[in-house]
Design a protein around this motif. Structure first.
Motif, PDB file in Angstrom:
ATOM      1  N   PHE A 159      -8.489  -1.100   5.891  1.00  0.00           N
ATOM      2  CA  PHE A 159      -7.048  -1.011   5.909  1.00  0.00           C
ATOM      3  C   PHE A 159      -6.515   0.135   5.093  1.00  0.00           C
ATOM      4  CE2 PHE A 159      -2.966  -2.270   4.199  1.00  0.00           C
ATOM      5  CZ  PHE A 159      -2.379  -2.801   5.204  1.00  0.00           C
ATOM      6  N   LEU A 160      -7.293   0.595   4.396  1.00  0.00           N
ATOM      7  CA  LEU A 160      -6.694   1.658   3.161  1.00  0.00           C
ATOM      8  C   LEU A 160      -6.919   3.119   3.710  1.00  0.00           C
ATOM      9  CD1 LEU A 160      -7.714   0.383  -0.148  1.00  0.00           C
ATOM     10  CD2 LEU A 160      -5.400   0.150   0.636  1.00  0.00           C
ATOM     11  N   ILE A 184      -6.147  11.215   0.657  1.00  0.00           N
ATOM     12  CA  ILE A 184      -6.950  11.799   0.123  1.00  0.00           C
ATOM     13  C   ILE A 184      -7.655  11.388  -1.195  1.00  0.00           C
ATOM     14  CG2 ILE A 184      -8.569  13.783   0.007  1.00  0.00           C
ATOM     15  CD1 ILE A 184      -7.345  14.682   2.358  1.00  0.00           C
ATOM     16  N   CYS A 185      -6.856  11.729  -2.119  1.00  0.00           N
ATOM     17  CA  CYS A 185      -6.926  11.449  -3.586  1.00  0.00           C
ATOM     18  C   CYS A 185      -7.277  10.138  -3.748  1.00  0.00           C
ATOM     19  CB  CYS A 185      -5.798  12.291  -4.409  1.00  0.00           C
ATOM     20  SG  CYS A 185      -6.294  12.165  -6.104  1.00  0.00           S
ATOM     21  N   HIS A 186      -6.291   9.432  -3.339  1.00  0.00           N
ATOM     22  CA  HIS A 186      -6.414   7.954  -3.705  1.00  0.00           C
ATOM     23  C   HIS A 186      -7.898   7.377  -3.314  1.00  0.00           C
ATOM     24  CE1 HIS A 186      -5.230   3.588  -4.198  1.00  0.00           C
ATOM     25  NE2 HIS A 186      -5.298   3.444  -2.798  1.00  0.00           N
ATOM     26  N   LEU A 187      -8.009   7.635  -1.830  1.00  0.00           N
ATOM     27  CA  LEU A 187      -9.394   7.353  -1.223  1.00  0.00           C
ATOM     28  C   LEU A 187     -10.841   7.616  -2.014  1.00  0.00           C
ATOM     29  CD1 LEU A 187      -8.968   7.965   2.432  1.00  0.00           C
ATOM     30  CD2 LEU A 187      -9.003   5.727   1.366  1.00  0.00           C
ATOM     31  N   ILE A 188     -10.768   8.891  -2.312  1.00  0.00           N
ATOM     32  CA  ILE A 188     -11.965   9.482  -3.122  1.00  0.00           C
ATOM     33  C   ILE A 188     -12.081   8.823  -4.494  1.00  0.00           C
ATOM     34  CG2 ILE A 188     -12.866  11.292  -4.372  1.00  0.00           C
ATOM     35  CD1 ILE A 188     -11.763  13.062  -2.089  1.00  0.00           C
ATOM     36  N   HIS A 189     -11.086   8.665  -5.346  1.00  0.00           N
ATOM     37  CA  HIS A 189     -10.965   8.130  -6.587  1.00  0.00           C
ATOM     38  C   HIS A 189     -10.658   6.741  -7.240  1.00  0.00           C
ATOM     39  CE1 HIS A 189     -11.970  12.386  -8.168  1.00  0.00           C
ATOM     40  NE2 HIS A 189     -11.047  12.709  -7.277  1.00  0.00           N
ATOM     41  N   TYR A 229       0.702  -1.179   0.021  1.00  0.00           N
ATOM     42  CA  TYR A 229       0.264   0.024  -0.082  1.00  0.00           C
ATOM     43  C   TYR A 229       0.769   1.176   0.013  1.00  0.00           C
ATOM     44  CZ  TYR A 229      -3.533   3.383   1.617  1.00  0.00           C
ATOM     45  OH  TYR A 229      -4.646   4.548   1.534  1.00  0.00           O
ATOM     46  N   PHE A 230       1.909   1.343   0.731  1.00  0.00           N
ATOM     47  CA  PHE A 230       2.677   2.357   0.929  1.00  0.00           C
ATOM     48  C   PHE A 230       3.654   2.447  -0.483  1.00  0.00           C
ATOM     49  CE2 PHE A 230       6.840   4.375   1.639  1.00  0.00           C
ATOM     50  CZ  PHE A 230       6.414   5.543   2.096  1.00  0.00           C
ATOM     51  N   GLN A 231       3.870   1.612  -1.095  1.00  0.00           N
ATOM     52  CA  GLN A 231       4.459   1.856  -2.469  1.00  0.00           C
ATOM     53  C   GLN A 231       3.746   2.253  -3.362  1.00  0.00           C
ATOM     54  OE1 GLN A 231       7.943   0.777  -3.106  1.00  0.00           O
ATOM     55  NE2 GLN A 231       7.243   2.174  -4.744  1.00  0.00           N
ATOM     56  N   GLN A 232       2.234   1.950  -3.404  1.00  0.00           N
ATOM     57  CA  GLN A 232       1.167   2.661  -4.169  1.00  0.00           C
ATOM     58  C   GLN A 232       1.138   4.070  -3.961  1.00  0.00           C
ATOM     59  OE1 GLN A 232      -2.108  -0.140  -3.270  1.00  0.00           O
ATOM     60  NE2 GLN A 232      -2.658   0.338  -5.301  1.00  0.00           N
ATOM     61  N   LEU A 233       1.251   4.372  -2.604  1.00  0.00           N
ATOM     62  CA  LEU A 233       1.268   6.003  -2.440  1.00  0.00           C
ATOM     63  C   LEU A 233       2.622   6.622  -2.602  1.00  0.00           C
ATOM     64  CD1 LEU A 233      -0.340   5.475   1.081  1.00  0.00           C
ATOM     65  CD2 LEU A 233      -1.599   6.363  -0.951  1.00  0.00           C
ATOM     66  N   GLU A 234       3.481   5.938  -2.620  1.00  0.00           N
ATOM     67  CA  GLU A 234       4.886   6.652  -2.945  1.00  0.00           C
ATOM     68  C   GLU A 234       4.851   6.942  -4.381  1.00  0.00           C
ATOM     69  OE1 GLU A 234       9.442   6.165  -1.418  1.00  0.00           O
ATOM     70  OE2 GLU A 234       8.437   4.399  -1.847  1.00  0.00           O
ATOM     71  N   ASN A 235       4.470   6.064  -5.121  1.00  0.00           N
ATOM     72  CA  ASN A 235       4.282   6.287  -6.679  1.00  0.00           C
ATOM     73  C   ASN A 235       3.523   7.247  -7.085  1.00  0.00           C
ATOM     74  OD1 ASN A 235       5.989   3.821  -6.988  1.00  0.00           O
ATOM     75  ND2 ASN A 235       4.346   2.492  -7.454  1.00  0.00           N
ATOM     76  N   LEU A 236       2.291   7.480  -6.331  1.00  0.00           N
ATOM     77  CA  LEU A 236       1.540   8.690  -6.576  1.00  0.00           C
ATOM     78  C   LEU A 236       2.228   9.957  -6.319  1.00  0.00           C
ATOM     79  CD1 LEU A 236      -1.788   7.161  -5.279  1.00  0.00           C
ATOM     80  CD2 LEU A 236      -1.283   7.754  -7.558  1.00  0.00           C
ATOM     81  N   TYR A 259       6.443   5.078   8.021  1.00  0.00           N
ATOM     82  CA  TYR A 259       4.826   4.795   7.696  1.00  0.00           C
ATOM     83  C   TYR A 259       4.307   3.485   7.508  1.00  0.00           C
ATOM     84  CZ  TYR A 259       5.161   9.815   5.787  1.00  0.00           C
ATOM     85  OH  TYR A 259       5.362  11.104   5.791  1.00  0.00           O
ATOM     86  N   ILE A 260       5.180   2.476   7.499  1.00  0.00           N
ATOM     87  CA  ILE A 260       4.546   1.050   7.427  1.00  0.00           C
ATOM     88  C   ILE A 260       3.738   0.849   9.052  1.00  0.00           C
ATOM     89  CG2 ILE A 260       4.826  -1.284   7.536  1.00  0.00           C
ATOM     90  CD1 ILE A 260       6.608  -0.917   5.145  1.00  0.00           C
ATOM     91  N   PRO A 261       4.383   1.216  10.144  1.00  0.00           N
ATOM     92  CA  PRO A 261       3.876   0.955  11.400  1.00  0.00           C
ATOM     93  C   PRO A 261       2.537   1.705  11.390  1.00  0.00           C
ATOM     94  CG  PRO A 261       6.148   1.053  11.669  1.00  0.00           C
ATOM     95  CD  PRO A 261       5.816   1.486  10.243  1.00  0.00           C
TER      96      PRO A 261
END
Length: 791
Positions: free
Chosen positions: A360-361, A411-416, A23-30, A329-331
């Motif tokens: 979780f997200l 926030i952007c990831h959650l919404i869209h 999940y963190f990798q997804q966010l980091e990519n964004l 961030y992972i913890p």
């Protein structure tokens, strides 16, 4: 050991870490792509239509009714209703709770219907409350009445006892107010999950059982916040003791069995750890007993992930400049998600499709918002959070992810992505985000806020420009749960301070009274021992709560503004009469007690005849004191007449008590006897200063009603203590009612129903206080003392 609870903790945590890392990798990519800010700008351009208003005719019309501060709770609710904002306010507030706590999709028809139903229910409740001075959402009387409607009065009684125990046993150095708030919040969260699973088709008995279980499970889980998290975050334990304590928690979660506390603790730590360990063990066992095998296994796995991620974070040092972004961030992803998953798992309900994944997200969004709000407190405490770490090391660590940017990325990831661009979800999440920034700005001031934004938002200049316009100009982003949180903290804090001040006043008045009560010996009696004076002073000097004169002191001084000096003869009079009644009560011909106020009774030290004469002597001294009152003669005469009537009636009450020994009284008979024996004593303490102040008949009748219910509540508590209390704490023999075969509220109703009856009279007395035309807050404090005392 319970084998069903055993699991491989290392493997479980490793799997959770892998999921969090993905999940963190997804966010980091964004973050690297830097496209989320443009998406959010477009979101805000649509969002602002409902939140940035230009002055119009209606605003001119409502100018006379300016928006009150949210600290003015009832006025704020009334203002929302007046401006037709209440429904939308409640809609976004309840929608947010369904999103955050229940993991719901806001566009699901069933969820929409539930939210609308809850909005209507809460709207009516709030309007009824804010239009009445007799109701307060957080008052014990209001909560007890709600519990009555649900048939969970005993659960309420149990919870009040538990919360009081926690407050009394929480060690200095922990925040008792926030500990209580967190407990209530967790209980409310578990209740939400339970209520969400029920509808009108659930039978009343089953509903009651589920609500009872939810409250007890919520309390059991909620204890971990003050007694694990807060304790380990504090400086109350040494580093070695923290390791020891953490190991106890770890073993319990892995094996399902709580290890013994052991003795390798400092005396200071052991003093509070014994209670904490015992209470946590009891809570732990309750949770275990109320799970299915599968839900229990899941609970332990999630609880371990939560605990271990907290421990990983707790061990971090702000001075260490080498933590990676993953370390930071992972913890946080793990603990923020698992804390909410546990609340669901403890009640063993069927999960909605996608609930666990959405929760979780979602978790990190809420955690980053909280960490932003608390960043300066965390920095002061040396706690490592994404914000404190970035503040400390961003100059030298250009690789660090900006937590504020990550927050908006989430926030952007959650919404869209997670909620598929649902307009209702976007509205609620952006409302909440802007509300958080507004609250931060209000708390820290414009200058500090600007400094923070310069640091955290400078990398997104175009987005920040739009964002700050929203913060400055947007309206209608307040939330009910924030209002409740602020009000709860204020209420709990004020109640704690008021109660402490009240206790200090009581202590001060008691000490002054004790100096005044001694009766000088008769100088004319030179040929005989003055045993009566000696016995009177012995009885007066053996302590005592001095409740009745203290009530009179407060009533006369705070309710009617009477001068303390002018009331002194009355205060002495009341204690003389009360002490006389105790001497008579203890006689062999009556209760035959050998202990009073922690000392031998008068007839045991002297003899029965001396005790009888001493009681009569004190009664006459009481009347003599009343004649010394410097008030108009007709007022003093009325007071003495009232005293004579009350004394005669109280004698009737004592005779009722004596004649009832061995008899099975009805509740009505018991209430009557209690009123004559105990209630009239409270009435006298209230009515006497009212007579001196020439109070009107309406006020006198209200005071009589209060005294009746307060007196019965006091007597029921006495009966409960006689069964539950210890002789050393009570100052008299425990179990004496049983020994004398007396009818009490416990023998007539049983322990559980007696507790409910006590709270019923507590509520009736509180309702009278609200009717009194003058400020009488001391009566509330006195009543709380009466029902919560331990002796």
């Amino acid at each position: 050991m319970n084998d069903v609870n055993v699991f491989n903790a290392e493997v479980t945590y490793q799997h959770a870490e892998e999921k969090a890392a993905q999940y963190f990798q997804q966010l980091e990519n964004l973050i690297v792509e830097k496209t989320f800010d443009q998406t959010l700008i477009e979101d805000f351009l649509s969002w602002k239509v409902n939140h940035i208003h230009h002055p119009g005719v209606f605003s001119l019309f409502t100018r006379k009714k300016q928006k009150p501060s949210t600290k003015m709770y009832h006025q704020y609710i009334q203002w929302l209703n007046f401006t037709n904002k209440l429904e939308s306010y409640l809609d976004r507030s309840i929608s947010y709770l369904y999103l955050r706590d229940l993991g719901k999709q806001l566009n699901h028809p069933e969820t929409v219907e539930k939210i609308q139903t809850e909005v209507e229910r809460l709207k009516h409740q709030l309007l009824d409350s804010s239009n009445s001075t007799n109701q307060d959402m957080f008052s014990l009387a209001t909560l007890f009445r709600k519990a009555q409607k649900e048939g969970i009065e005993l659960t309420f009684v149990w919870l009040m006892n538990k919360l009081n125990e926690v407050a009394n046993n929480i060690p200095d150095g922990l925040d008792a107010v926030n500990a209580r708030r967190k407990l209530i919040k967790i209980i409310a969260g578990v209740l939400m999950h339970t209520l969400d699973q029920m509808d009108e088709s659930v039978p009343a008995k089953e509903r009651t059982e589920k609500l009872d279980k939810a409250i007890r499970l919520g309390y059991s889980y909620g204890l971990t916040y003050p007694f694990v998290d807060d304790l380990l975050d504090s400086q109350l334990l040494t580093e070695d003791e923290k390791i020891q304590y953490s190991e106890i928690i770890r073993i319990a979660l892995i094996t399902g069995d709580v290890p013994n506390l052991g003795e390798q603790w400092s005396a200071k730590s052991l003093a509070f750890l014994q209670y904490i360990h015992g209470e946590l063990r009891e809570a732990f066992e309750y949770i275990k007993r109320n799970q299915t095998s599968s839900s229990l296994h899941k609970f332990f796995e999630q609880a371990y992930v939560f605990f271990n991620s907290q421990e990983v974070d707790r061990r971090k040092k702000l001075t260490n400049a080498h933590y990676t972004n993953e370390d930071i961030y992972i913890p946080i992803i793990l603990k923020s998600a698992s804390s909410r998953l546990i609340a669901r798992s403890v009640i063993s309900v069927t999960e909605d499709d996608g609930f666990e994944e959405r929760t979780f997200l979602y978790g990190i969004y809420n955690q980053l918002a909280d960490d932003f709000a608390d960043m300066f407190d965390d920095l002061k405490d040396g706690a490592v959070t994404p914000y404190t770490y970035y503040l400390t090391h961003h100059h030298d660590r250009k690789d660090l992810i900006n937590p504020f940017e990550l927050y908006w990325c989430v926030i952007c990831h959650l919404i869209h992505t997670v909620y598929e661009s649902d307009a209702r979800t976007r509205e609620v999440i952006l409302d909440r985000a802007i509300n958080g920034l507004k609250r931060f700005k209000e708390k820290h001031g414009t200058q500090k806020y600007s400094e923070v934004m310069k640091l955290f938002a400078s990398g997104l200049p175009q987005f920040n420009k739009v964002l700050q316009k929203m913060v400055d100009n947007a309206d209608d982003v307040d939330f009910f749960d924030k209002l409740l949180r602020d009000r709860m903290i204020e209420t709990l804090k004020n109640d704690k301070e008021d109660q402490e001040q009240f206790k200090e006043k009581v202590k001060s008045v008691r000490e002054r009274l004790n100096l005044l009560l001694t009766i000088q010996e008769d100088s004319k009696l030179t040929l005989f021992d003055d045993s009566i004076h000696e016995a009177a002073n012995y009885s007066l000097g053996n302590g005592g709560k001095r409740l009745r004169p203290i009530i009179t002191w407060f009533t006369g001084g705070e309710l009617y503004g009477l001068n303390e000096t002018s009331m002194l003869p009355l205060l002495k009079s009341l204690e003389y009469m009360h002490t006389a009644s105790l001497i008579f009560d203890d006689l062999p011909s009556q209760d035959n007690a050998s202990l009073r106020r922690g000392h031998k009774t008068v007839h045991e030290v002297y003899n029965v005849a001396t005790a009888e004469l001493t009681g009569l002597f004190l009664t006459q001294r009481a009347i003599e004191e009343q004649t010394l009152l410097q008030y108009p003669a007709e007022v003093v005469l009325e007071l003495i007449r009232y005293t004579a009537q009350m004394t005669a009636n109280m004698c009737k009450g004592q005779l009722m008590d004596l004649e009832s020994k061995g008899a099975r009284l009805s509740l009505e008979q018991l209430n009557t006897m209690c009123f004559y024996k105990t209630g009239l004593g409270f009435e006298a303490a209230l009515l006497m200063p009212a007579i001196l102040a020439k109070a009107n008949n309406t006020e006198k009748e209200l005071l009589k009603r209060f005294a009746k219910h307060a007196g019965i509540a006091f007597q029921i508590k006495d009966d409960l203590l006689d069964v539950e209390g210890k002789t050393a704490g009570l100052g008299k023999q425990s179990g004496i009612d049983s020994h004398n075969n007396s009818s009490t509220f416990v023998t007539v109703l049983g322990m559980d129903q007696a507790k409910i009856e006590m709270w019923e009279h507590y509520c009736l007395a509180m309702e009278v206080v609200e009717e009194l035309p003058r400020g009488a807050s001391f009566l509330k404090h006195m009543l709380n003392y009466l029902v919560n005392r331990e002796n």
